[in-house]
Design a protein around this motif. Structure first.
Motif, PDB file in Angstrom:
ATOM      1  N   PHE A 208      -6.398 -11.615 -50.567  1.00  0.00           N
ATOM      2  CA  PHE A 208      -7.559 -11.426 -51.425  1.00  0.00           C
ATOM      3  C   PHE A 208      -7.440 -12.174 -52.755  1.00  0.00           C
ATOM      4  CE2 PHE A 208      -7.771  -7.720 -48.613  1.00  0.00           C
ATOM      5  CZ  PHE A 208      -9.074  -7.843 -48.173  1.00  0.00           C
ATOM      6  N   GLY A 209      -6.247 -12.241 -53.332  1.00  0.00           N
ATOM      7  CA  GLY A 209      -6.089 -12.951 -54.604  1.00  0.00           C
ATOM      8  C   GLY A 209      -6.514 -14.411 -54.510  1.00  0.00           C
ATOM      9  N   PRO A 210      -5.888 -15.211 -53.628  1.00  0.00           N
ATOM     10  CA  PRO A 210      -6.316 -16.607 -53.477  1.00  0.00           C
ATOM     11  C   PRO A 210      -7.747 -16.758 -52.986  1.00  0.00           C
ATOM     12  CG  PRO A 210      -4.152 -16.264 -52.516  1.00  0.00           C
ATOM     13  CD  PRO A 210      -4.686 -14.907 -52.839  1.00  0.00           C
ATOM     14  N   PHE A 211      -8.189 -15.819 -52.148  1.00  0.00           N
ATOM     15  CA  PHE A 211      -9.540 -15.922 -51.591  1.00  0.00           C
ATOM     16  C   PHE A 211     -10.603 -15.854 -52.686  1.00  0.00           C
ATOM     17  CE2 PHE A 211     -13.339 -13.951 -49.671  1.00  0.00           C
ATOM     18  CZ  PHE A 211     -13.607 -14.878 -48.680  1.00  0.00           C
ATOM     19  N   TYR A 212     -10.403 -14.974 -53.675  1.00  0.00           N
ATOM     20  CA  TYR A 212     -11.381 -14.807 -54.749  1.00  0.00           C
ATOM     21  C   TYR A 212     -11.143 -15.761 -55.921  1.00  0.00           C
ATOM     22  CZ  TYR A 212     -13.059 -10.517 -52.541  1.00  0.00           C
ATOM     23  OH  TYR A 212     -13.604  -9.610 -51.659  1.00  0.00           O
ATOM     24  N   LEU A 213      -9.921 -16.149 -56.163  1.00  0.00           N
ATOM     25  CA  LEU A 213      -9.601 -16.882 -57.386  1.00  0.00           C
ATOM     26  C   LEU A 213      -9.409 -18.379 -57.188  1.00  0.00           C
ATOM     27  CD1 LEU A 213      -7.053 -14.358 -58.940  1.00  0.00           C
ATOM     28  CD2 LEU A 213      -9.494 -14.565 -59.439  1.00  0.00           C
ATOM     29  N   VAL A 214      -9.174 -18.821 -55.963  1.00  0.00           N
ATOM     30  CA  VAL A 214      -8.933 -20.246 -55.702  1.00  0.00           C
ATOM     31  C   VAL A 214     -10.142 -20.813 -54.961  1.00  0.00           C
ATOM     32  CG1 VAL A 214      -7.441 -21.951 -54.617  1.00  0.00           C
ATOM     33  CG2 VAL A 214      -6.443 -19.869 -55.598  1.00  0.00           C
ATOM     34  N   THR A 215     -10.840 -21.699 -55.628  1.00  0.00           N
ATOM     35  CA  THR A 215     -12.048 -22.295 -55.030  1.00  0.00           C
ATOM     36  C   THR A 215     -11.777 -23.659 -54.397  1.00  0.00           C
ATOM     37  OG1 THR A 215     -12.605 -23.197 -57.216  1.00  0.00           O
ATOM     38  CG2 THR A 215     -13.586 -21.078 -56.616  1.00  0.00           C
ATOM     39  N   ASP A 216     -10.726 -24.318 -54.829  1.00  0.00           N
ATOM     40  CA  ASP A 216     -10.380 -25.642 -54.314  1.00  0.00           C
ATOM     41  C   ASP A 216      -9.546 -25.487 -53.049  1.00  0.00           C
ATOM     42  OD1 ASP A 216      -9.755 -28.262 -53.848  1.00  0.00           O
ATOM     43  OD2 ASP A 216      -8.771 -28.630 -55.773  1.00  0.00           O
ATOM     44  N   SER A 217     -10.012 -26.035 -51.933  1.00  0.00           N
ATOM     45  CA  SER A 217      -9.302 -25.871 -50.659  1.00  0.00           C
ATOM     46  C   SER A 217      -7.939 -26.547 -50.661  1.00  0.00           C
ATOM     47  CB  SER A 217     -10.150 -26.416 -49.504  1.00  0.00           C
ATOM     48  OG  SER A 217     -10.407 -27.802 -49.688  1.00  0.00           O
ATOM     49  N   THR A 218      -7.730 -27.547 -51.514  1.00  0.00           N
ATOM     50  CA  THR A 218      -6.423 -28.211 -51.582  1.00  0.00           C
ATOM     51  C   THR A 218      -5.363 -27.311 -52.213  1.00  0.00           C
ATOM     52  OG1 THR A 218      -6.954 -29.213 -53.734  1.00  0.00           O
ATOM     53  CG2 THR A 218      -7.497 -30.474 -51.757  1.00  0.00           C
ATOM     54  N   LYS A 219      -5.782 -26.215 -52.855  1.00  0.00           N
ATOM     55  CA  LYS A 219      -4.848 -25.272 -53.469  1.00  0.00           C
ATOM     56  C   LYS A 219      -4.720 -23.972 -52.679  1.00  0.00           C
ATOM     57  CE  LYS A 219      -5.899 -27.051 -58.082  1.00  0.00           C
ATOM     58  NZ  LYS A 219      -6.479 -26.741 -59.418  1.00  0.00           N
ATOM     59  N   TRP A 220      -5.292 -23.947 -51.488  1.00  0.00           N
ATOM     60  CA  TRP A 220      -5.210 -22.754 -50.662  1.00  0.00           C
ATOM     61  C   TRP A 220      -3.772 -22.486 -50.237  1.00  0.00           C
ATOM     62  CZ3 TRP A 220      -9.836 -22.943 -46.678  1.00  0.00           C
ATOM     63  CH2 TRP A 220     -11.017 -22.631 -47.370  1.00  0.00           C
ATOM     64  N   THR A 221      -3.413 -21.198 -50.209  1.00  0.00           N
ATOM     65  CA  THR A 221      -2.102 -20.795 -49.723  1.00  0.00           C
ATOM     66  C   THR A 221      -2.104 -20.789 -48.197  1.00  0.00           C
ATOM     67  OG1 THR A 221      -2.727 -18.460 -49.787  1.00  0.00           O
ATOM     68  CG2 THR A 221      -1.701 -19.385 -51.774  1.00  0.00           C
ATOM     69  N   ILE A 222      -0.933 -20.535 -47.625  1.00  0.00           N
ATOM     70  CA  ILE A 222      -0.812 -20.589 -46.171  1.00  0.00           C
ATOM     71  C   ILE A 222      -1.613 -19.486 -45.500  1.00  0.00           C
ATOM     72  CG2 ILE A 222       1.254 -19.146 -46.069  1.00  0.00           C
ATOM     73  CD1 ILE A 222       0.505 -22.310 -43.985  1.00  0.00           C
ATOM     74  N   VAL A 223      -1.795 -18.336 -46.175  1.00  0.00           N
ATOM     75  CA  VAL A 223      -2.579 -17.244 -45.591  1.00  0.00           C
ATOM     76  C   VAL A 223      -4.050 -17.643 -45.490  1.00  0.00           C
ATOM     77  CG1 VAL A 223      -3.329 -14.865 -45.920  1.00  0.00           C
ATOM     78  CG2 VAL A 223      -0.974 -15.489 -46.391  1.00  0.00           C
ATOM     79  N   LEU A 224      -4.560 -18.322 -46.502  1.00  0.00           N
ATOM     80  CA  LEU A 224      -5.943 -18.808 -46.423  1.00  0.00           C
ATOM     81  C   LEU A 224      -6.083 -19.893 -45.359  1.00  0.00           C
ATOM     82  CD1 LEU A 224      -7.198 -19.013 -50.126  1.00  0.00           C
ATOM     83  CD2 LEU A 224      -7.812 -17.363 -48.365  1.00  0.00           C
ATOM     84  N   GLN A 225      -5.039 -20.666 -45.172  1.00  0.00           N
ATOM     85  CA  GLN A 225      -5.071 -21.673 -44.109  1.00  0.00           C
ATOM     86  C   GLN A 225      -5.127 -20.999 -42.741  1.00  0.00           C
ATOM     87  OE1 GLN A 225      -5.672 -24.606 -44.813  1.00  0.00           O
ATOM     88  NE2 GLN A 225      -4.758 -25.129 -46.795  1.00  0.00           N
ATOM     89  N   VAL A 226      -4.466 -19.847 -42.611  1.00  0.00           N
ATOM     90  CA  VAL A 226      -4.558 -19.079 -41.363  1.00  0.00           C
ATOM     91  C   VAL A 226      -5.994 -18.621 -41.131  1.00  0.00           C
ATOM     92  CG1 VAL A 226      -3.856 -16.938 -40.216  1.00  0.00           C
ATOM     93  CG2 VAL A 226      -2.164 -18.308 -41.408  1.00  0.00           C
ATOM     94  N   PHE A 227      -6.623 -18.106 -42.183  1.00  0.00           N
ATOM     95  CA  PHE A 227      -8.016 -17.654 -42.079  1.00  0.00           C
ATOM     96  C   PHE A 227      -8.926 -18.806 -41.648  1.00  0.00           C
ATOM     97  CE2 PHE A 227     -12.164 -17.181 -44.247  1.00  0.00           C
ATOM     98  CZ  PHE A 227     -12.615 -16.030 -43.612  1.00  0.00           C
ATOM     99  N   ASN A 228      -8.741 -19.955 -42.250  1.00  0.00           N
ATOM    100  CA  ASN A 228      -9.548 -21.122 -41.891  1.00  0.00           C
ATOM    101  C   ASN A 228      -9.236 -21.582 -40.476  1.00  0.00           C
ATOM    102  OD1 ASN A 228     -11.378 -23.366 -42.637  1.00  0.00           O
ATOM    103  ND2 ASN A 228      -9.541 -24.614 -42.471  1.00  0.00           N
TER     104      ASN A 228
END
Length: 273
Positions: A208-228
């Motif tokens: 949830f932290g990166p999902f709400y606070l990181v808008t640039d996909s190049t700065k996504w963490t590995i968990v957001l990469q899993v979601f994508n």
């Protein structure tokens, strides 16, 4: 006498059975990562009829995999340094100085363990500071969230460090910063390792932290990469499970090798405090 003799054995068997129940989801993910599209969609626990190793090849061909790992490792390392530094200094001052004001500060930290994070005011504050979407914003967010636990653990442990060491060092002409870095910091290294492991696991697994606070996909963490990745490969669960195995392996290895330090640090902080 026999009932007393057998009771520890029964408790041990019960603990093993409960541990096996917890391991079932991990086994399911692992075994389905080697299945084809049809078999993996069944989410079964049986061995694959045909071992499909190409699922992992498909995962490692993803360009965003290495970028996600880099972002997660970078954030985890910086948050570990930030939390350990600020929490240890705060705990040292709170425990050694005392007083009503610092007791109030300590209670404020304890409240941070209970009060849930309010994400909307956090986003608004970062907009005002013009740091939303940056690495700095997510590092500050994780530091604020994980600082209460670290301070709570460190204050309990620093109580076990004799004050006579402080007094002897000051009489020898040691300043407060030198006292902290040369004497206190080495003595609390076990608890700092515990804090570091908890911080790494928390940052690595957080969504949830990166999902709400990181808008640039190049700065996504590995968990957001899993979601994508799941949204792209939702029809091929074998590849999705293979991606999950690759993601959880580093933090699982860290935890398995350093779990002794977690137990030692938590025990030292609770018993000696």
């Amino acid at each position: 006498m026999r009932s007393r003799k057998y009771s520890p054995l029964l408790l041990e068997l019960l603990a093993i059975c409960l541990a096996m129940l917890i391991l079932i989801p991990f086994f399911m993910i692992f075994i389905n990562s080697f299945k084809d599209i049809r078999e993996s969609a069944l989410f079964g626990l049986s061995l694959p009829s045909n071992w499909v190793f190409s699922n992992y090849k498909e995962v490692f061909n993803q360009d965003n995999l290495l970028r996600g790992f880099k972002n997660s490792f970078l954030l985890s390392a910086l948050v570990v340094v930030s939390v350990n530094f600020f929490a240890s200094m705060a705990a040292f001052v709170i425990q050694r100085r005392g007083g009503k004001f610092l007791q109030g500060v300590y209670l404020a930290f304890i409240m941070g363990l209970i009060v849930p994070v309010s994400i909307i005011p956090t986003i608004r504050l970062m907009d005002i500071l013009h740091i939303k979407g940056s690495y700095l914003s997510i590092i500050m967010y994780y530091t604020a969230v994980l600082l209460p636990f670290a301070v709570f653990l460190l204050v309990g442990f620093i109580k076990s460090v004799p004050r006579e060491l402080d007094e002897a060092a000051i009489l020898e002409g040691c300043g407060y910063f030198r006292l902290y870095f040369k004497i206190i910091l080495p003595l609390i290294s076990t608890v700092l390792v515990t804090v570091s492991i908890v911080v790494i696991v928390s940052v690595w697994n957080d969504f949830f932290g990166p999902f709400y606070l990181v808008t640039d996909s190049t700065k996504w963490t590995i968990v957001l990469q899993v979601f994508n990745f799941v949204t792209l490969y939702s029809t091929n669960w074998g590849v999705v499970f293979a991606f999950m195995i690759v993601v959880i392996t580093p933090v699982l290895i860290i935890y398995l090798f350093l779990q002794r330090y977690i137990i030692d640090g938590l025990t030292a902080g609770s018993v000696k405090g």
